[in-house]
Scaffold this active site. Structure first.
Site, short mmCIF file in Angstrom:
data_model
loop_
_atom_site.label_atom_id
_atom_site.label_comp_id
_atom_site.label_asym_id
_atom_site.label_seq_id
_atom_site.Cartn_x
_atom_site.Cartn_y
_atom_site.Cartn_z
N GLU B 62 0.82 -1.22 0.00
CA GLU B 62 0.00 0.00 0.00
C GLU B 62 0.85 1.27 0.00
O GLU B 62 0.53 2.23 -0.69
CB GLU B 62 -0.96 0.00 1.19
CG GLU B 62 -2.20 -0.87 0.99
CD GLU B 62 -1.92 -2.36 1.12
OE1 GLU B 62 -0.84 -2.73 1.62
OE2 GLU B 62 -2.78 -3.16 0.72
N HIS B 131 -11.71 -5.25 7.59
CA HIS B 131 -12.47 -5.06 6.35
C HIS B 131 -13.71 -4.22 6.56
O HIS B 131 -14.59 -4.21 5.71
CB HIS B 131 -12.89 -6.42 5.76
CG HIS B 131 -11.76 -7.22 5.20
ND1 HIS B 131 -10.79 -7.78 5.98
CD2 HIS B 131 -11.45 -7.55 3.92
CE1 HIS B 131 -9.92 -8.44 5.22
NE2 HIS B 131 -10.30 -8.31 3.95
#
Lengths: 365, 327
Positions: B62, B131
């Site tokens: 990321e 999530h």
């Protein structure tokens, strides 16, 4: 380009004698006496600028400075390998890189004086403002190189960082990304042996350049105090990049002769004897010995170099002491490139607050 | 007039397609955005149609995605990064807040970073840990970023294009449990509002509910239920979380005298705290009750069997409205 990490490339011995390395001397065959003298001048100017900035810090004109003392050859040799349209991503010690790229010495200290976070327009000299979070710029250089690659531009991008930065995840990600996308980037590590107080063996038990092997990236080590060797290997790496052969990792082995910054005290963490060993490998002395051996060191030349160095230092000094303080309301400028109602409101309120004092000052004067 | 029925996810896809068509410097990058079309299929078919130089599958890193996108922006590109899930953005946090957000200020306006960082966020889909988070306050607290979140397909379609066109970096939060909500709208009409403006999603007179992203439909349901009970609630969809369009909120509170702020993120130091403080300061004499907040609890995002307790629903919103009306 070697795939195996070999003994560091060297073209000039500490005593000024040339080293017989046909594979690398061919890369600097065009460096004739005048260019050798120019490189020497750059080294001397870099040190002179640095000395001036340290003096300015001691005199209270700069809040901080990160001296490059000892790293002149690594910076000058690599920067002089670049072409004008190549792009350099630097960290906070690369004053000589900035100078070689054409940054005005008169603005170089803005960040260190606290007038602004940056000094120059990156696009005017194709060199970024210094990265302070070490390692972050490796990714920026990779992305820039990916963009250049997509543009079809035949340029090289170079990322400068130290040995400490190689412990950062961002640099590992940059090595991975650059290989995945065959990005035309050169990773130029100045292994100056210390990350503030931490010796390089704390960052890595193996030569730093070996890190590239895990990514399949060609890497080499170079004597970072040998300006000609650094020029040769950086030329080779930037050429690979421009040709579309992908990234290269260079570990320039050098030594930070001074403190990490003007706030640091290296006597707490390293022995004077060690510093003495490196003094004998001084990059400027080495080049001077080479010029002397090759009959290029006239009085007139030395005087000219000194005059240039003094002029650059004077420009750095005058630019520093004459730099105007930013105006209070500059605080709010350029946070966003378009209007932002909350910042506009804060600016207005603070302006009104300051205006209140102006009235009082007038009444008192 | 081309009225189309699109889900929020499909509207984002259509908006990204328009952005790619409009400017050849727009590139999409992220994990799985290419052949797969993203784990939520938001970039579905884009790589097929625009090529892998425009829609770039990246290594699984990321910080690398955002850092490399930042470098591409310095070269003149307009990257749109996809962070796969909310809880995965933290490795990129340093690049976003230390580099992307600050470059314009750092360079006195000489350098812009026109990045859009897309983050599917929030819970309610029965996912595993990492999530379902709502990390918007971390980014809203950082000067230099714009932070937005659409709540419906039409806004998703327009706001993603507005974000890509913006010269400032935009963190674009996508309310993932609303990806499948559908609506009709005219894809050839321009946007109703500039990116930074809030929208009065439902007019009312008795109390105001401010919400954003996934909670807007919840607030609208609460307002419908309240209407059946004889209470008229105004619902404001913030859309932009940085800057917040306080003018629209203040105007509403001056009218209704009561305010409830709702979001999925933990209540402590969430956006509700800022809105409550601001409205208390600006509308003190118009308020008939303290500003109330309804948010996620101050716990890590819970296992999904518990998330229905954690996420504000219409009942919890109406409970707060009742307390406000009773004050």
């Amino acid at each position: 380009m070697v795939d195996k990490i070999a003994y560091p490339v060297q073209l000039i011995q500490p005593d000024g004698l040339r080293v017989f390395r046909p594979d690398y001397t061919s890369l600097v065959r065009d460096i004739r006496p005048d260019q050798l003298r120019d490189l020497y001048e750059d080294l001397v100017v870099a040190r002179r600028m640095d000395v001036e900035a340290v003096a300015l810090q001691r005199q209270g004109e700069l809040g901080l400075w990160a001296p490059l003392l000892g790293q002149e050859a690594a910076q000058v040799g690599s920067a002089r390998a670049l072409r004008p349209d190549d792009y350099a991503f630097i960290s906070y010690r690369e004053h000589a890189v900035a100078y070689c790229r054409g940054v005005d010495p008169g603005v170089m200290t803005r960040m260190w004086r606290g007038c602004a976070h940056s000094a120059w327009d990156p696009s005017s000299v194709n060199v970024t403002n210094p990265a302070i979070v070490v390692g972050s710029q490796g990714l920026h250089a990779t992305g820039y190189a990916m963009g250049a690659h997509l543009d079809g531009a035949e340029i090289a991008t170079i990322a400068y960082f130290g040995d400490g930065a190689t412990s950062q995840g961002d640099l590992a990600e940059a090595l991975g990304f650059s290989m995945s996308f065959n990005a035309p980037v050169v990773f130029f590590c100045q292994n100056n042996q210390f990350a503030i107080s931490e010796p390089v063996h704390l960052q890595s038990p193996v030569p730093i350049a070996q890190r590239a092997a895990g990514y399949g990236m060609p890497a080499l080590r170079v004597d970072g105090n040998d300006v000609l060797a650094v020029l040769a290997v950086t030329r080779q790496a930037t050429q690979r990049a421009r040709e579309g052969s992908g990234p290269t990792f260079i570990e320039a082995i050098t030594y930070r002769m001074g403190p990490h910054t003007t706030s640091d005290d290296p006597t707490r963490y390293r022995a004077a004897a060690e510093t003495e060993i490196w003094k004998a490998r001084d990059p400027i002395d080495r080049m001077r010995r080479l010029l002397d051996r090759e009959g290029l060191l006239g009085e007139e030349f030395l005087a000219r170099v000194q005059a240039t160095a003094d002029a650059v230092a004077a420009r750095l000094r005058s630019g520093t002491v004459e730099a105007p303080d930013p105006a209070p309301l500059d605080l709010f400028d350029h946070v966003y490139s378009t209007d932002h109602p909350l910042i506009d409101e804060e600016r207005e309120q603070y302006a009104a607050y300051l205006a209140g004092f102006a009235g009082i000052e007038e009444a008192l004067s | 007039m081309t009225t189309t029925t699109l889900s929020l996810g499909a509207a984002l896809n259509a908006g990204l397609r328009r952005a790619l068509e409009h400017d050849r410097k727009v590139v999409i990058m992220g994990e799985d955005v290419g052949r797969l079309g993203g784990v939520f299929r938001i970039t579905d078919t884009l790589q097929k149609d625009f090529g892998d130089n425009r829609v770039i599958d990246t290594p699984l890193a990321e910080s690398g995605i955002v850092g490399a996108a930042f470098g591409m922006a310095l070269r003149g590109y307009r990257p749109v990064c996809e962070i796969q899930f909310d809880g995965f953005v933290y490795p990129a946090f340093d690049q976003i807040v230390s580099q992307v957000a600050k470059i314009h200020y750092r360079t006195q306006g000489r350098v812009t970073a026109p990045l859009t960082i897309r983050i599917p966020y929030g819970g309610g889909i029965g996912a595993v840990e990492h999530h379902s988070e709502s990390p918007e306050a971390y980014f809203v607290h950082t000067a230099g970023l714009r932070v937005v979140t659409p709540s419906n397909p039409a806004d998703a379609f327009h706001m993603i294009q507005q974000s890509v066109a913006a010269d400032d970096p935009v963190v674009f939060f996508e309310p993932k449990r609303r990806y499948w909500d559908k609506a009709d709208f005219d894809v050839d009409a321009g946007p109703d509002l500039p990116l930074h403006r809030a929208r009065v999603a439902r007019e009312g007179t008795d109390a105001t509910i401010v919400a954003y992203g996934s909670v807007v439909p919840t607030a609208l349901s609460a307002a419908s239920i309240a209407a059946d009970e004889g209470h008229s609630l105004e619902v404001i969809d913030l859309r932009s979380l940085s800057p917040i369009d306080f003018d629209t909120v203040e105007e509403s509170v001056r009218k209704t005298g009561r305010l409830v702020v709702a979001h999925e993120a933990s209540t402590f130091l969430g956006l509700g705290a800022e809105i409550a403080a601001r409205i208390s300061e600006k509308c003190f004499y118009q308020l008939d009750a303290p500003v109330l907040r309804v948010g996620g609890f101050d716990v890590p995002y819970p296992p999904s069997k518990l998330e229905r307790h954690h996420l504000p629903d219409a009942d919890r919103l109406l409970d707060a409205v009742d307390r406000s009306l009773a004050a």
